[in-house]
Structures are given as structure tokens and as C-alpha cells.
Enzyme design. Structure first.
Site, PDB file in Angstrom:
ATOM      1  CE  LYS A   1     -32.414 -47.320  -4.830  1.00  0.00           C
ATOM      2  NZ  LYS A   1     -30.989 -46.994  -4.832  1.00  0.00           N
TER       3      LYS A   1
ATOM      4  N   PRO B   1     -20.430 -45.024  -0.898  1.00  0.00           N
ATOM      5  CG  PRO B   1     -21.600 -44.362  -2.793  1.00  0.00           C
ATOM      6  CD  PRO B   1     -20.273 -44.868  -2.350  1.00  0.00           C
TER       7      PRO B   1
ATOM      8  CG  HIS C   1     -17.786 -48.268  -6.828  1.00  0.00           C
ATOM      9  ND1 HIS C   1     -17.745 -49.590  -6.489  1.00  0.00           N
ATOM     10  CD2 HIS C   1     -18.874 -48.124  -7.623  1.00  0.00           C
ATOM     11  CE1 HIS C   1     -18.751 -50.219  -7.051  1.00  0.00           C
ATOM     12  NE2 HIS C   1     -19.455 -49.370  -7.741  1.00  0.00           N
TER      13      HIS C   1
ATOM     14  CG  HIS D   1     -18.070 -44.768  -9.021  1.00  0.00           C
ATOM     15  ND1 HIS D   1     -18.733 -44.382  -7.883  1.00  0.00           N
ATOM     16  CD2 HIS D   1     -19.018 -45.161  -9.871  1.00  0.00           C
ATOM     17  CE1 HIS D   1     -20.033 -44.538  -8.046  1.00  0.00           C
ATOM     18  NE2 HIS D   1     -20.234 -45.024  -9.249  1.00  0.00           N
ATOM     19  CG  ASN D   2     -18.466 -46.890 -13.998  1.00  0.00           C
ATOM     20  OD1 ASN D   2     -17.935 -47.498 -13.087  1.00  0.00           O
ATOM     21  ND2 ASN D   2     -19.627 -47.243 -14.506  1.00  0.00           N
TER      22      ASN D   2
END
Lengths: 134, 472
Positions: free
Chosen positions: B471, B369, B395, B320-321
Site C-alpha cells: 500500500k 476487492p 466494485h 469502475h469509475n
């Protein structure tokens, strides 16, 4: 000399002030260190030297921040104090800091950015703003 | 600038041409989402519209928020002959993206082993600042990663041929040239392969809660009540440094005085520097594909300890970049365009050759997400998106509140309680970092997903609910 963190929607933004342009670069390094260490105290035990040139003040500041980020990712060295000298568009900086033996609780900075960046002379000194992509 | 927007259809707002803009802006948003879009963000849409060779519109997806140069959620297509390429239109984290591994494990089976499995995942997958990987790449291997992408991982036994097939562009973007990636960038990335990083990157185990489109869900391998693993990360320091290197090189070569924002430094697509960046970007993108692949390798190994018979096939891996050369129809004629998607996902409808053959009848998978306490969505690409957004969709949720706001106004115990209420377990190396990513700082993902579906930017396939989150 001051470092002030300012709200930014996605990333980290700081404004620094100092009496000279060279000290302004030192303060930017201190702000970077505060950002990465998230307030943890750092006792410097290693040194690095940076020699950089830029086409103007902003590209020099961008390159300087870029170098500090490379130290973290490429050499696991986090700066805490900097002594900087400037001659024309060349920056010489002696950087003191620590070797990161672990990384939990430290913030990762992806990149310096030109977004909203400025570096200007003001009454009584210099001021700069930097936004870091985190 | 918001007052200048003109509503042209349901969920579609136009920013008329003014100043140096070559084309109008077009923002896809509901009224609620539009309310959270601030003026600096709209100014960035206008700035992108001022770049040479831009075609039709400067687009903003429903999850738009302020970025650098381009907004996050910004899409712009440039003529492949007269247009430019801009590292600021790709983003510092080249090929930041998302992949999903599917399983046949039910959420009940997973929950019985959730804490020990989550701890094992956290131990196996390095996360956090500059965390090193067990992969200390030799120069030869790094070269292989950069130029062969997932093909390198297949040859080394870290991926299957099926993994490569179900990764965007087969896991290797054409034209990648390792020699165009600086030594400094290599130095930052060399020890980071197979690491998650920090910030908004995560690994999440989710339950397939709702199926909206049974046929497509079956083709995608999604079954209600089973778990999937979603991985979100990018090209780590190697990609970040590549972006910085080329921003500096482009502003030196082409200047920035005529640009509305220095962060939009760019080069003509047909110039040597433009071509060099394309080759370096492709190499960094390949690094990101392999990064997510190596993480998948670790995930599968950990799951095998608990569920020995699970193969955990890859559903899909999307960037997505990225900037991509694609053919689109403009004013009735096919044109080769360089489509910049920064915080935006490719949405190609059924039949496109770029889609793996197994999904070609349905459209390419799209992942949105949410945040760690909210749903995420799986959609399929559409023909409508090809017509209205150069085949692009949102995205994710998109930030709405700052990190400093989160630190000042939210408390970790409250966030943990909120996650517990939603039956989500979090494992993180930085509570401060996790607090900055609390669900409250993101837009409403349900609205982003439903607006995307209503506009036809993507077709809703399934909704997944988080059960466990790692995370950095």
C-alpha cells in the site's frame, strides 16, 4: 483562527474560522498542509505566487485548493504558510513551503470538491468547510 | 430518508419519486448492508435521479457509500440524445479500476519467497504521494498514451497483444482526444505513469482459495491453490485534474442553480462541452489502463527474478469509475445510453460483443476487492445484470467507517496482529495511511459478494485470500 478536522466516511473534511475572508483562505491552506504532511513539521524554504479569480466565493475556494494540489503533484511543492489578499473575486496569495524530496508518510490529495463546501460570514468572522478527496 | 424506502423484492429497495426526481431510486442491498447506508447517501441517489435525461432508475450497488455528487456505487444511464454527462458521475479518479494477473505458482512456493519478493515489489513500484515514476514521458509519448492507451504500451514493449485484448475496450477507449486534456492535468500526470498512488489503492498477492464455478474459473485461468496478483489504481493526478477542470467548465457554462448538488455539474451529451469531456475522460481512462499496464510490467519483471518461467498472463482489467456508451433494452426497445458507473463495475452477460472473445461464452470478469485482511471475489457478468442494472455490479467492499475514526480508535500493532492471524504481510510507506484502510472500516465483502450473486448482478466464480499487500 482555527482549523478543525471533522469525521468523514471516505475522505478528509475540515472546518476553518478566521477574522477576515482573506485570512480564511490562509487557514484553508494551513489545513491542507496539515492534511498532506500528516502532522510533520514543515520549515518553509521556497515561495510560489497564486493569482486566481472565481465566479463566486466557493468557486474561488475550489480553485485555490485545486492550485495547492497541483503544486504537490505537478511541482512537488507543499505549501505551509500563505499570505492572501482579496479584491472582489480575485485572490492573490504568496505561498511559502517546501520542495518534497521524498513522499513517504505524506498523504496524497486527489482533488478539492464542492461536497458540503460553504464559506460564510459569521458573528465575529468567517467560516468555511472543505472536503478533500483522498 | 431511509424510512421512505420500499422493499420491492429480496435485496431490492425502491426510493419513490419525490421533489425534483425524474425517476425512482433503486438500491440493491441486504438488510445488514442497508443498515450501514446513511441518509446522505440515499439523498445522493435522489439527487442523481433529478438529472436531465436519466432513464429508468438511479441505481445503488450493494457496496454503496457517500461520494461526491453521485454516491460511490452509483449507476445512472442517460439518453444519448437528451441526456447529460457529469464528471461527478464518473469520479475524480477517472478509470480507477482493477486488474488481475494469474500464475501457476502455488501459495506454498510463493510463501517461501514472500518477504524478499514483497520487498522487491515495493522497491520496483513507486507508491505514495505524488511518487515519480522512471517514465518521464515526452509530450509525444504522453500523447500516445492518452490516445492509443495500451496500444502505446504494446508498441513500446511494455505489454503484449494479449494484455490489450484482455483489457476493457481493448485498453483504448474510442474517441480519446489528448488535446482536450489540459496542460495542468498533463503536468500532474506526466511523471506518475506506473505508480500506485495512495489511499485505497494497492497491489495484493492472493491465493485462489475457493472455486464456485469450475467451468468459468478454468476459462478465466484460475486454479485452486495458485496465486494471483491484483492491482487497484487509476489515472493519478492526470485524471483527478481532468475531472476538476471540467466540473469548473460545466458549472460556468451551464450553471449549478438548478442542480441539487453543485458537484453534479453536467453538460448535455450532444453539446461541445459534453463531447469535449467525453474525449478527455476517454484519454484519462487510457492513461489509467497504461498505468496499470506499466505496474504489471514491473510486477512481471520482479516475479521473473524469483520464478523465471512464469508468464503471468492478464486475466482482465476493468474500470469502475467511467461513463460508457452502450446499448441496452429499455421497455422492450434497444436504446443507446451513456451509462455512468461511479464505484461500479460493468457486468455484461455471455455473448456481448464488448467481452473479449475468449470470455464471451461466460460473461465479462468482475473483480470485487475486499480490504487488506479479507477475501476478494471474482465474478462473471450476467444477462440478469443487463436487465436489472444496465449491466452493472458492485466494485468492492465500500467504506463504512471514517478515516478519523480509524486513527482515533484503531492501533497499527493491533491491525498488524490481525493481518498476521490471517497470514497476511503488509508493506506500506505510511502506517497512518494503512491504518485508515484497516479491514474494520469496510463493509463485509462476503455479504456484498453473496448479495450480488443472489440478485444476479454477477455470478460467483472464485474467492481469493490475501497473502501479501503493498500500500502507498
Amino acid at each position: 483562527m482555527t482549523v478543525r478536522f471533522v469525521s468523514h466516511t471516505a475522505d478528509v473534511q475540515f472546518i476553518v474560522r478566521a477574522s477576515t475572508k482573506a485570512k480564511l483562505f490562509e487557514e484553508c491552506a494551513r489545513a491542507f498542509s496539515l492534511c498532506v504532511a500528516e502532522g510533520k513539521r514543515i520549515s518553509p524554504c521556497e515561495k510560489r505566487t497564486i493569482v486566481l479569480s472565481g465566479d463566486d466565493d466557493l468557486s474561488l475556494l475550489y480553485r485555490f485548493m485545486d492550485e495547492l494540489i497541483f503544486f504537490v503533484d505537478g511541482e512537488r511543492f507543499l505549501v505551509s504558510n500563505v499570505h492572501a489578499t482579496l479584491a472582489k473575486n480575485e485572490l492573490r496569495a504568496t505561498c511559502e513551503g517546501i520542495r518534497l524530496t521524498h513522499s513517504k508518510g505524506f498523504r496524497h490529495v486527489k482533488a478539492a470538491t464542492y461536497a458540503e463546501m460553504y464559506l460564510k460570514k459569521q458573528k465575529g468572522g468567517w467560516e468555511a468547510r472543505v472536503v478533500l478527496d483522498v | 430518508m431511509k424510512e421512505t424506502l420500499v422493499r420491492v423484492a429480496d435485496h431490492v429497495y425502491e426510493l419513490p419519486i419525490s421533489g425534483t426526481m425524474h425517476v425512482p431510486g433503486r438500491i440493491f442491498a441486504s438488510e445488514n448492508l442497508l443498515a450501514s447506508i446513511e441518509d446522505p447517501c440515499i439523498k445522493q441517489v435522489a439527487n442523481v435521479a433529478s438529472l436531465p435525461g436519466i432513464v429508468e432508475y438511479s441505481f445503488a450497488m450493494p457496496d454503496i457509500h457517500q461520494g461526491y455528487g453521485f454516491p460511490i456505487g452509483g449507476v445512472a444511464a442517460f439518453d444519448s440524445e437528451r441526456g447529460i454527462i457529469s464528471p461527478g458521475g464518473v469520479g475524480y479518479d477517472i478509470n480507477c479500476g482493477v486488474r488481475i494477473l494469474t500464475t501457476k505458482i502455488t501459495s506454498k512456493e510463493f510463501k517461501s519467497k514472500r518477504i524478499t519478493l514483497l520487498n522487491a515489489l515495493y522497491k520496483a513500484i513507486p507508491s505514495g504521494l505524488g511518487e515519480s515514476s522512471e517514465f518521464k514521458l515526452s509530450e509525444k509519448d504522453l500523447h500516445g498514451v492518452l490516445e492509443k492507451g495500451v496500444g502505446w504500451a504494446v508498441a513500446r514493449g511494455y505489454a503484449s497483444a494479449n494484455d490489450a485484448e484482455k483489457t476493457e475496450d481493448g485498453g483504448c477507449i474510442e474517441g480519446a482526444d489528448a488535446s482536450k486534456v489540459s496542460q495542468k492535468a498533463r503536468g500532474r500526470g506526466r511523471n506518475q505513469l506506473g505508480t500506485l498512488g495512495s489511499g485505497n489503492h494497492f497491489l495484493e498477492i492472493q491465493e485462489v482459495e475457493t472455486i464456485f464455478d469450475r467451468v468459468t474459473a478454468r476459462v478465466f485461468g484460475l486454479h485452486e491453490g495458485t496465486i494471483v496478483v491484483m492491482i487497484h489504481c487509476g489515472s493519478r493526478g492526470l485524471g483527478h485534474q481532468t475531472a476538476s477542470d471540467y466540473i469548473l467548465a460545466m458549472e460556468k457554462e451551464y450553471g449549478f442553480e438548478r442542480l441539487p448538488d453543485r458537484e453534479l455539474a453536467c453538460a448535455p451529451l450532444r453539446s461541445k462541452l459534453g463531447k469535449d469531456y467525453c474525449a478527455a475522460m476517454a484519454a484519462a481512462a487510457n492513461f489509467a489502463f497504461v498505468n496499470r499496464q506499466i505496474i504489471s510490467y514491473h510486477v512481471r519483471n520482479v516475479f521473473k527474478q524469483f520464478f523465471p518461467r512464469e508468464a503471468m498472463p492478464l486475466l482482465y482489467d476493468i474500470a469502475h469509475n467511467i461513463a460508457k456508451f452502450e446499448t441496452h433494452v429499455v421497455e422492450g426497445k434497444k436504446r443507446e445510453l451513456c451509462v455512468h458507473r461511479k464505484g461500479a463495475t460493468r457486468s455484461l452477460g455471455p455473448g456481448r460483443k464488448e467481452i473479449p472473445s475468449c470470455y464471451r461464452s461466460q460473461g465479462c470478469p468482475i473483480f470485487l476487492p475486499g480490504s487488506m485482511g479479507t477475501h476478494s471475489y471474482i465474478l462473471a457478468g450476467t444477462k440478469t445484470a443487463e436487465l436489472i442494472s444496465f449491466g452493472s455490479a458492485a466494485h468492492g467492499a465500500g467504506r463504512v467507517l471514517s478515516r478519523s475514526y480509524a486513527i482515533k480508535h484503531l492501533r497499527m500493532p493491533d491491525v498488524k496482529k490481525q493481518l498476521a492471524r490471517h497470514d497476511v504481510i503488509l508493506k506500506t510507506g505510511s502506517e497512518r495511511g494503512a491504518l485508515e484502510e484497516a479491514p474494520a472500516v469496510y463493509k463485509n465483502i462476503d455479504e456484498v459478494a453473496h448479495v450480488s450473486d443472489a440478485l444476479g448482478l454477477g455470478k460467483l466464480v472464485a474467492r481469493v485470500k490475501p497473502l501479501a499487500v503493498v500500500k502507498g
